[in-house]
Design a protein around this motif. Structure first.
Motif, PDB file in Angstrom:
ATOM      1  N   UNK A 303      44.409  43.742  36.367  1.00 13.33           N
ATOM      2  CA  UNK A 303      43.723  44.061  35.106  1.00 13.33           C
ATOM      3  C   UNK A 303      43.356  42.773  34.361  1.00 13.33           C
ATOM      4  N   UNK A 304      44.350  41.897  34.228  1.00 10.71           N
ATOM      5  CA  UNK A 304      44.119  40.644  33.483  1.00 10.71           C
ATOM      6  C   UNK A 304      43.007  39.825  34.150  1.00 10.71           C
ATOM      7  N   UNK A 305      43.100  39.652  35.455  1.00  9.98           N
ATOM      8  CA  UNK A 305      42.106  38.844  36.169  1.00  9.98           C
ATOM      9  C   UNK A 305      40.723  39.473  36.036  1.00  9.98           C
ATOM     10  N   UNK A 306      40.680  40.832  36.112  1.00  9.84           N
ATOM     11  CA  UNK A 306      39.392  41.516  36.004  1.00  9.84           C
ATOM     12  C   UNK A 306      38.768  41.271  34.624  1.00  9.84           C
ATOM     13  N   UNK A 307      39.570  41.513  33.590  1.00  6.58           N
ATOM     14  CA  UNK A 307      39.055  41.334  32.228  1.00  6.58           C
ATOM     15  C   UNK A 307      38.587  39.893  32.008  1.00  6.58           C
ATOM     16  N   UNK A 308      39.444  38.940  32.392  1.00  9.38           N
ATOM     17  CA  UNK A 308      39.071  37.530  32.202  1.00  9.38           C
ATOM     18  C   UNK A 308      37.841  37.197  33.045  1.00  9.38           C
TER      19      UNK A 308
END
Ligand SMILES: [Mg+2]
Ligand SMILES: [Mg+2]
Ligand SMILES: [Mg+2]
Ligand SMILES: [Mg+2]
Ligand SMILES: [Mg+2]
Ligand SMILES: [Mg+2]
Ligand SMILES: [Mg+2]
Ligand SMILES: [Mg+2]
Ligand SMILES: [Mg+2]
Ligand SMILES: [Mg+2]
Ligand SMILES: [Mg+2]
Ligand SMILES: [Mg+2]
Ligand SMILES: [Mg+2]
Ligand SMILES: [Mg+2]
Ligand SMILES: [Mg+2]
Ligand SMILES: [Mg+2]
Ligand SMILES: [Mg+2]
Ligand SMILES: [Mg+2]
Ligand SMILES: [Mg+2]
Ligand SMILES: [Mg+2]
Ligand SMILES: [Mg+2]
Ligand SMILES: [Mg+2]
Ligand SMILES: [Mg+2]
Ligand SMILES: [Mg+2]
Ligand SMILES: [Mg+2]
Ligand SMILES: [Mg+2]
Ligand SMILES: [Mg+2]
Ligand SMILES: [Mg+2]
Ligand SMILES: [Mg+2]
Ligand SMILES: [Mg+2]
Ligand SMILES: [Mg+2]
Lengths: 321, 321, 321, 321, 321
Positions: A303-308
């Motif tokens: 999730x974090x990598x996707x958002x960033x």
């Protein structure tokens, strides 16, 4: 130091008188004496003043040096002061040529300059038809030679300006660029103050009322004036360009800063988002069901990598990164 | 205050008349009287006005002071006003020299200035050949002395400008530099307004139509004009340089700011990365296998240090750090 | 290279003499010879000098080229130098037209230019009534043709300026805009130095004292002058506009930077608040009752989202986002 | 409104004629009439036009007002328009004085100004020797009085400039400073446009060809010109100083911003380091031996405080804090 | 298109000749013909050229249009070109009035302008005393009418400038302000190029040597010149103000940015402190006694709020928030 002293008749050399003999030749009506000196001493100047009957104020100027370029009439005699700038170790050093011209004599004194003006005498002696015009023609030949020395200097400064212009819109070169522009402007000012006063003074040596010595050589002196005008125009053009270039360079700095700021903002946003997310899952609430999922951790990272990543691409597209 | 009062004949001192005796000497056709005063009182000015027959408007100017430099003709008499700036405690204080010149008299009044003009009389008396030219020559000698006082001032200001230029591209000096440039420009303006009007007025004292008093001393007055032109040129050059220097100084500020911004961005990025990483391992997911590794902690620190180190070197190479 | 050589009598072509025959026609009092050359060689120039009796200094100028535009009188003969700029691959290349005009001849030499001036001869031959005025009219026709070449260049540069102006207040275009403005200013300077000296020189060809050759064509030469004044005015207007545009462009950069800064500040604030909140609930105090609530976690997320949302809308309203 | 109307003979008042009697006195050759009006109505102007035979165009100018300062000759009559600026509630309001001067009359009309010019008549009547010079001397006296009104205005503006200069390099005052400089420049422009055209017009009232009315008072009118030149010089000096001050003020803003940026960078770095450290010890690795130390916590705090302290002092030394 | 064609004798209309009859009236010595046209076609111009014997070059200028304002003498005939700018949809459109004036005729041609000049004929016919002065007076009346059209334009632009000045120091308006200043400067340039050349040309129609047609109307033409000078002065004042306003506007941008930066720094500091504190109590040390206190959590929140509050008030007092 006396360089040479020659008497001419009908444009042809007739003798090389000693200093004491000069007055003998001056007494004759059919010839003129041409004396060349370099870094003349007080004593030498006094001798010449006596020999040629020069005016106190003109001799004082020659002694002190550091005069503005000018042409002054003292009765029948002309006093001409010219600057002779040259490059010594990337600095402009300004020497001088002072010339006293009378009906039947010409005395030129070169000071603080390594420029050799010997070629002027050679050229004159090769053209007796013109040298026959007398001391006025020698004055022209000297002025022409001095002014010709300005062209390579101008060319050199133009090359420097062009070199600076190539980096004008480059990033990271601004301080050096501006310092170079500032230095160049200073040098051009030196040249300007050699050229402009001389140009103005020369404009009074042809057309309308003219000192008697220059009457027969007006077309030649107008040519010197024309050269000076050309140089002066180039100088003004360069000065204007430098001012604009400094202004433009300031803009380059601001624009670069703008880009740094945008990049800073973009990365700060990306990492702030990541930090907020990991902070959320670092909270200590008892009932956070996702914490117990078997693949919760890798999912969270995803999730974090996707958002960033999404943010990254948005900033990329906006040109901030 | 009366400083001295001397009558000259054929360039030689013949008497030191009292104020009352002045008119006796003025009545003679073969001599002239030279009076020097300092900070003259109302009463002294009135006496002199009566003695020499000065014009109301000229005397009014001398009384009020704070005139523009100028040369005014009142019938046969000339009124000359000059500025005499001097450095007092790092400030430019502007005194004045007012001169009334008639066919057979010269009256000079120095005001609000510590500059001593006694040397002028000594010089004139040493050269009776020239003093014989009359009150016109004394006028020249006074003007020459005043103008000679300008040169050391100009030199001082040029030295100050050069001192500022040495720090022009230094970091952290901008405010002081700009304040100094501003102050220097103010001082140069004061000098400009002493020099330029006097230069213009002097240009009307030689060549073409000239006040009768100046006819015999035109070559000398042209020399004064030449000095003033030289000073004026230097002033203009300095003014232009200062304007450019302020512009350039602004750029230095911007460039320095740029560098600070880059450094800020670089360190913010490095620490943001570290914070994101430690945030990740501070999350409370149950299944985070690396948390249970025996060397998980030192490995994590190693990963963080490595990533931050890589960033550091990248920024270093880009010149941001 | 010799392009053509024609003798005219009463405005009508009477022969096409060879170079050697020119002198025969010059000897006649009732006709004049018009010679056109292109990129003349040293030898061709020498032949022409001999044939027409041209002055050394004028021929030297024609040989060297790169002269300032000018009009010079050598006795009865006029020497006219004009610039002929043209666009070659988006760069301004400056060619020249040098014209020698005598009572009964006119010699035009075009150098380093692809511009064809053949049309001038055609026009003149179509109007024998005017061509009858002699070499002075041909001079006018040549000057008129050269000056007419300036208008499309000016139009082109004006179009470029207008194109730049359309993006003047756009974001993100600043560096390109300023670089274009700088380049445009450089090109306009080239044109300025073609136009202004020629304008000044032309102003001496009508009204008051005029070279004898131009006496009958003054109204025509005044028309050339009028064209040059119009071009010169346009150039000055463009120069002034460009300087202002650079200044304005700098402001655009600053304003854009301002907006970026505000956005950065707003997002930093929003995420800083979120990070602070999650940090609070990530603390390890034993007695934090909300951590044990069943819906503590979603409530916390709600609180964070609400607070950040409120901030977001406040920044939105303030125009920072 | 008619203020007063007096006939003078040999510089002495002989009568106070009514408007209808004016023509009787104009018919006499040995006296002149001096009429003073204030905010004259259409009807009053028509009466005066008829009485004195004034030119339509001049009367039109007086009626409309808002003229440029000027001196115009209509046959034997002079029309003089002057501005009379005054401070009303911190704003410059510009009134006018229009003067018609003939051989044997003078008519002055003051408009939109509270300045009282009564003192002029008193001064003239106290000096019959000078008033005997006729209407030309009254013109001088009026011009002198108007110009004397400019000095206190200039002094006031100079004081304002000095007050602004004291805060020029202060932090946080920039906006106010620049707004004041802008306002001051606007006021100085108003004064400039009162002074410069009048100065130029006055320069044509002495030396060379002069309107007959002014022939006897040339030295007095030159004195007015001299005052105007002094004022004009001061105005130019102030304008130049203000432009430089605005430029310098911009720099002050940039420099202040630089310091804020540095401080921001320094504190951001310090807290980022602290946050990274506490993040490390907030990670959930099982094997983090220091977490179990009895004094681990205070030691950790000590490490953080030490590192941040070291940073703080480094920034302090670098002048960033 | 022919608007009207009237013959006058002793200032009174005597006939409305057709185009073909014009030559009959021109043959008489006691009358003059006044023709008014609008957007004349090629054919109409040719007819008029033949009828009045106009010079080729002048007719060419009238045909092409887009001339610089000017006054040209062709023998006894004057050619006058004037600009007639008007506002069309917030843009300045520049029409023209071309006037040919001979001893006994006047031909005016209005082009690309909706301005009606009919009023000029009405005014002239109402004043036969003045119309008796002949074609020179009609020329004056036309010039006066054109110049009167400039005043409302100037007033409009001054109002626009004042409107911009009201927002000069407002925050957030900078880009619009600068764009408006830029646009205003462009419009003023258009007006400047209508006014200044016409002013210079008009100055040669009175005083000294004057075209014969203008001899009797010199005082009137000087009045036109005076109007043009007033307009020109206003234009110069506005241009200078706009340049300063752009400079000042740049400063406003910088100052606003400064404030944003300070606020950003302040909030960043406050949240950084809060984040550091919560991070400390989020560390996992085993021995952190405060974590076990019953009121440890509320106390911690209190500490954080207090510290942040203190910072807040400090920043507030420093003016950063
Ligand atoms: Mg500039
Ligand atoms: Mg500049
Ligand atoms: Mg500038
Ligand atoms: Mg510039
Ligand atoms: Mg700038
Ligand atoms: Mg500039
Ligand atoms: Mg400047
Ligand atoms: Mg400058
Ligand atoms: Mg400047
Ligand atoms: Mg400037
Ligand atoms: Mg600047
Ligand atoms: Mg600037
Ligand atoms: Mg500047
Ligand atoms: Mg500029
Ligand atoms: Mg500018
Ligand atoms: Mg500008
Ligand atoms: Mg700028
Ligand atoms: Mg600038
Ligand atoms: Mg500027
Ligand atoms: Mg300036
Ligand atoms: Mg400036
Ligand atoms: Mg300026
Ligand atoms: Mg400027
Ligand atoms: Mg400036
Ligand atoms: Mg600036
Ligand atoms: Mg400016
Ligand atoms: Mg400027
Ligand atoms: Mg300005
Ligand atoms: Mg400016
Ligand atoms: Mg600026
Ligand atoms: Mg600027």
């Amino acid at each position: 130091m006396l360089l040479n002293c020659v008497a001419y008749r009908h444009g042809v050399k007739i003798a090389e008188p000693t200093v004491e003999e000069i007055s003998d030749y001056l007494a004759r009506t059919d010839c003129f004496v041409w004396v060349a000196m370099r870094d003349a001493t007080e004593a030498e100047l006094n001798t010449m003043q006596e020999e040629f009957g020069l005016h106190d104020l003109a001799v004082e100027d020659a002694r002190h040096g550091h005069q503005r370029p000018k042409v002054e009439e003292y009765g029948d005699t002309l006093f001409v002061a010219m600057h002779l700038p040259e490059y010594i170790d990337a600095e402009l050093s300004v020497g001088e040529v002072n010339v006293f011209v009378g009906r039947n004599f010409i005395l030129s004194i070169r000071s603080r300059s390594s420029h050799n003006l010997l070629g002027v005498r050679e050229r004159c002696e090769r053209e007796p038809e013109l040298l026959k015009l007398g001391s006025g023609f020698v004055l022209y030949a000297l002025m022409d030679a001095v002014v010709d020395r300005y062209f390579p200097l101008i060319d050199k400064l133009e090359l420097q300006l062009e070199a600076i212009e190539e980096h004008l819109f480059d990033k990271g070169y601004s301080l050096a660029t501006i310092a170079q522009l500032y230095g160049l402007k200073r040098k051009i000012s030196v040249l300007k103050h050699a050229v402009m006063p001389l140009m103005e003074a020369t404009s009074k040596l042809y057309g309308g009322r003219v000192p008697p010595i220059c009457v027969n050589t007006q077309e030649y002196l107008r040519d010197v004036y024309d050269h000076l005008t050309r140089i002066n125009t180039t100088i003004d053009m360069m000065r204007d360009t430098i001012t604009t270039a400094i202004l433009v360079s300031q803009s380059t700095v601001s624009i670069e800063q703008n880009e740094v700021n945008k990049r800073l903002a973009a990365w700060a946003a990306i990492f702030a988002v990541a930090t907020a997310f990991v902070g959320i899952w670092g909270m200590n609430f008892q009932h956070m069901p996702e914490l117990k999922l078997e693949y919760g951790y890798p999912l969270a990272l995803l999730v974090i990598i996707t958002v960033c990543g999404l943010l990254y691409f948005r900033f990329k597209r906006a040109g901030w990164l």
